[in-house]
Design a protein around this motif. Structure first.
Motif, PDB file in Angstrom:
ATOM      1  N   ASN A  35      96.172  96.970 -30.785  1.00 18.33           N
ATOM      2  CA  ASN A  35      96.157  98.178 -31.608  1.00 18.33           C
ATOM      3  C   ASN A  35      97.467  98.933 -31.442  1.00 18.33           C
ATOM      4  OD1 ASN A  35      93.218  98.084 -32.296  1.00 18.33           O
ATOM      5  ND2 ASN A  35      93.006  98.385 -30.103  1.00 18.33           N
ATOM      6  N   GLU A  51      92.799  97.836 -37.613  1.00 11.56           N
ATOM      7  CA  GLU A  51      91.652  97.375 -36.819  1.00 11.56           C
ATOM      8  C   GLU A  51      91.134  98.430 -35.853  1.00 11.56           C
ATOM      9  OE1 GLU A  51      95.391  96.849 -34.983  1.00 11.56           O
ATOM     10  OE2 GLU A  51      94.719  95.848 -36.795  1.00 11.56           O
ATOM     11  N   ASP A  53      89.310 101.799 -35.240  1.00 10.66           N
ATOM     12  CA  ASP A  53      88.447 102.775 -35.919  1.00 10.66           C
ATOM     13  C   ASP A  53      88.814 104.193 -35.491  1.00 10.66           C
ATOM     14  OD1 ASP A  53      86.376 103.841 -33.794  1.00 10.66           O
ATOM     15  OD2 ASP A  53      86.463 101.658 -33.482  1.00 10.66           O
ATOM     16  N   ARG A  54      88.394 105.157 -36.278  1.00  6.66           N
ATOM     17  CA  ARG A  54      88.791 106.558 -36.087  1.00  6.66           C
ATOM     18  C   ARG A  54      88.391 107.100 -34.703  1.00  6.66           C
ATOM     19  NH1 ARG A  54      92.543 109.935 -38.123  1.00  6.66           N
ATOM     20  NH2 ARG A  54      92.003 112.008 -37.474  1.00  6.66           N
ATOM     21  N   ASP A  55      87.159 106.845 -34.278  1.00  7.59           N
ATOM     22  CA  ASP A  55      86.705 107.351 -32.977  1.00  7.59           C
ATOM     23  C   ASP A  55      87.532 106.783 -31.824  1.00  7.59           C
ATOM     24  OD1 ASP A  55      84.757 108.913 -34.145  1.00  7.59           O
ATOM     25  OD2 ASP A  55      83.138 107.474 -33.789  1.00  7.59           O
ATOM     26  N   SER A  56      87.773 105.469 -31.860  1.00 14.56           N
ATOM     27  CA  SER A  56      88.597 104.847 -30.812  1.00 14.56           C
ATOM     28  C   SER A  56      90.016 105.386 -30.856  1.00 14.56           C
ATOM     29  CB  SER A  56      88.614 103.331 -30.982  1.00 14.56           C
ATOM     30  OG  SER A  56      87.328 102.794 -30.796  1.00 14.56           O
TER      31      SER A  56
END
Length: 145
Positions: A35, A51, A53-56
């Motif tokens: 990432n 790849e 996501d917004r929360d991560s």
């Protein structure tokens, strides 16, 4: 290319899409990269690879801000003036954090078996190319203009 809110810059959405593309391209170019994330110095997500996501991304931005702050805090104690990058080696990953422009930082997460030289080269090349065009204004307090 300044990363500001849409109210400050009507082309901000287009700029963010281009930055997202750059984050995805960075991950594609570095073998073993997982990432990539561009964030403000205080941990606000500005751009992320597809790849992620917004929360991560929000959690990683906070972690990157913490590492960058710790490194900046160590400067005077270690007798230096500039932190170029921080690299954290873990059992199955490397976490690179480097300043990417005024008030911004770039984070790259790779597998532990990646070519660290290539990863460092690619993140620094990207920062040299686009860093001078990036800025993130500090967030004000609620109710401030």
């Amino acid at each position: 290319m300044s990363v500001n809110t849409a109210a400050q810059n009507p082309d901000a959405g287009s700029a963010i899409r281009r930055l997202d593309w750059l984050m995805g391209d960075l991950v594609a170019r570095v073998a073993g990269a997982r990432n990539a994330l561009l964030s403000s110095a205080d941990g606000l997500v500005l751009s992320r690879s597809p790849e992620l996501d917004r929360d991560s991304a929000e959690r990683l931005a906070a972690i990157a801000a913490g590492f960058a702050s710790l490194a900046r805090g160590a400067r005077s104690e270690l007798g230096t003036e500039e932190v170029r990058q921080s690299v954290v080696e873990m059992d199955s990953a490397f976490f690179f954090v480097l300043s990417a422009g005024q008030g911004t930082q770039l984070a790259l997460i790779t597998d532990a078996d990646c070519d660290m030289g290539q990863a460092a080269f690619e993140v620094n090349r990207l920062v040299r190319q686009v860093g001078p065009h990036l800025s993130a204004l500090p967030r004000g307090r609620v109710g401030e203009a």
